[in-house]
Motif scaffolding. Sequence first.
Motif, PDB file in Angstrom:
ATOM      1  N   GLY A  23       0.895  -1.236   0.120  1.00 18.68           N
ATOM      2  CA  GLY A  23       0.152   0.084  -0.050  1.00 18.68           C
ATOM      3  C   GLY A  23       0.822   1.152   0.116  1.00 18.68           C
ATOM      4  N   SER A  25       1.456   4.315  -1.452  1.00 14.46           N
ATOM      5  CA  SER A  25       0.646   5.125  -2.406  1.00 14.46           C
ATOM      6  C   SER A  25       0.132   6.164  -1.691  1.00 14.46           C
ATOM      7  CB  SER A  25      -0.412   4.303  -3.078  1.00 14.46           C
ATOM      8  OG  SER A  25      -1.697   4.093  -2.116  1.00 14.46           O
ATOM      9  N   LYS A  72      -8.249   6.251  -3.625  1.00 16.09           N
ATOM     10  CA  LYS A  72      -8.000   5.073  -4.587  1.00 16.09           C
ATOM     11  C   LYS A  72      -8.662   4.943  -5.699  1.00 16.09           C
ATOM     12  CE  LYS A  72      -8.199  -0.036  -4.155  1.00 16.09           C
ATOM     13  NZ  LYS A  72      -8.711  -1.058  -3.780  1.00 16.09           N
ATOM     14  N   GLY A  77      -4.158   5.181  -5.749  1.00 18.15           N
ATOM     15  CA  GLY A  77      -3.797   3.882  -4.948  1.00 18.15           C
ATOM     16  C   GLY A  77      -2.649   3.367  -5.825  1.00 18.15           C
TER      17      GLY A  77
END
Length: 87
Positions: A23, A25, A72, A77
Motif C-alpha cells: 500500500g 501510495s 484510491k 492507489g
Amino acid sequence: MSNTRASQTTTNEVLHGEDLGHGNSPAAWTCVFVMMLGAIVSCIGFAIANSIVFWAGIVVIAAGLVVGWAMKKAGYGVGGSKLKNQH
C-alpha cells in the motif's frame, strides 16, 4: 497415526517470493495519516474525559477511511492511473 508427510505441500501454501503490495501510495499514506490524527484526538478526549472530543476523533478516523477509499477510486492507489511509477 497419519500417513501424510511433513514435506508435502498444499495448494494454500504462501509463496514468499510474490509481492504483497503493502500500500505504498498517496491514498494509503493519506488514509493512515488522517486516521492517526483521529486516534490522537480521540486519545486526548479520553484522557481529559471529554466525550465530544473523543467522538470527534472517532469521526475523523472514519473520515480517514472515506478519504483513502476516494483517493484510491480517483487513481491515487497502488497501480492507479494518476501515479507515474505503474507496474
